[in-house]
Design an enzyme around this catalytic site. Structure first.
Site, short mmCIF file in Angstrom:
data_model
loop_
_atom_site.label_atom_id
_atom_site.label_comp_id
_atom_site.label_asym_id
_atom_site.label_seq_id
_atom_site.Cartn_x
_atom_site.Cartn_y
_atom_site.Cartn_z
N CYS A 1 18.49 -50.12 22.11
CA CYS A 1 19.22 -50.25 23.24
C CYS A 1 20.34 -49.37 23.27
O CYS A 1 20.18 -47.99 23.81
CB CYS A 1 19.76 -51.51 23.18
SG CYS A 1 20.41 -52.23 24.64
N LYS B 1 20.02 -50.80 13.68
CA LYS B 1 20.69 -50.23 14.50
C LYS B 1 22.00 -49.54 14.24
O LYS B 1 22.85 -50.10 13.73
CB LYS B 1 21.06 -51.33 15.86
CG LYS B 1 21.67 -51.01 17.21
CD LYS B 1 21.84 -52.17 17.95
CE LYS B 1 22.42 -51.61 19.37
NZ LYS B 1 22.58 -52.89 20.36
N GLU C 1 14.76 -55.91 22.19
CA GLU C 1 16.00 -56.40 21.37
C GLU C 1 16.52 -57.74 21.65
O GLU C 1 16.14 -58.28 22.62
CB GLU C 1 17.06 -55.49 21.74
CG GLU C 1 18.24 -55.81 20.93
CD GLU C 1 19.76 -55.09 21.58
OE1 GLU C 1 20.56 -54.66 20.58
OE2 GLU C 1 19.67 -54.81 22.40
#
Length: 275
Positions: free
Chosen positions: A151, A109, A39
């Site tokens: 993440c 995301k 990321e």
């Protein structure tokens, strides 16, 4: 073969791209392979306003990534790069390229990191300039279905359950984990996602420490410990610190045997998951 890069990103996108290209050039010649980046590898800036400037150039960086894949003949899961949305904010976009440089999938995301952490940053407010994604993405990569996530997503198991329902056998989790949350939860969360999904997990992470010569220029510190984990929850490969590659061969026989011996997906009672 899957290769995951642990990397110390800076706020300079050009510098980061050139260094990642150099890393990819060092990979063994064996092809085909999938390369996974962390990321925020393209721009790990001090402020989201700086990242917003890079997001406005996203078409240029997508073109550069496409050319890199063609040159190196690799499939590339490009961690996250900032991509402008029509709201004035940017997506933390995980874009998948094939070895011909074609874009095969884009995951934005979903879960944004608006939390307080006991580190030198303290308060994180990712949603200030980041637009949350809305769609679960599973893509075909070299005959294997791969689920894309990023993440903080790893704390929301329902996302991975939905990916497995869509056929995912490999779960990619590029990350820029903080040091305190990493020490507390990184290994536990990722091993749990592998065990409950009965899937391989590949987590390429940023690494940077202020007390070493491998440090981010934005003052933040990231945990590293990039991992590849088996469907049984065993750590196949780990990069504890510094920069470098971890690699593993995805053995579908191992995955199939794991699912046959313990058919969790057939046993699950609550099969419909809504995010």
């Amino acid at each position: 073969m899957i290769h995951a890069l642990q990397f110390c990103a800076t706020s300079n996108a050009k510098h980061n791209f050139e260094r990642v290209a150099e890393f990819i050039n060092t990979l063994p010649a064996h092809r085909p392979c999938l390369v996974s980046l962390p990321e925020s590898w393209l721009c790990f800036a001090k402020s989201s306003e700086q990242v917003l400037e890079v997001a406005r150039q996203h078409q240029y960086w997508r073109q550069q990534l496409s050319l890199l894949c063609q040159k190196e003949q690799v499939w590339l899961a490009a961690g996250t790069i900032p991509v402008m949305s029509d709201t004035g904010r940017y997506y933390a976009a995980s874009i998948l390229f094939d070895a011909q440089g074609r874009e095969c999938a884009q995951y934005n995301k979903i879960h944004l990191f608006d939390v307080t952490v006991s580190d030198n940053t303290g308060n994180y407010h990712e949603s200030k300039h980041t637009q949350p994604g809305e769609h679960i993405v599973v893509a075909d990569v070299l005959g294997t279905k791969v689920g894309l996530s990023v993440c903080y997503d790893m704390r929301f198991s329902e996302l991975y359950r939905a990916q497995v329902e869509l056929g995912a056998n490999v779960l990619l989790v590029p990350s820029a984990f903080t040091v305190p949350t990493g020490r507390a939860h990184w290994h536990t969360l990722l091993r749990a996602r592998a065990i409950e999904s009965q899937a391989f997990v590949v987590a390429a992470g940023l690494y940077g420490r202020n007390d070493t010569d491998i440090a981010h220029d934005n003052g933040r510190q990231t945990y590293g410990h990039s991992l590849i984990i088996s469907p049984w929850g065993e750590i196949i490969s780990e990069c504890h610190s510094g920069e470098g590659w971890i690699s593993a061969t995805v053995d579908m026989n191992e995955l199939n045997q794991c699912r046959e011996r313990m058919p969790m997906h057939a046993h699950r009672q609550a099969r419909k998951v809504k995010l």
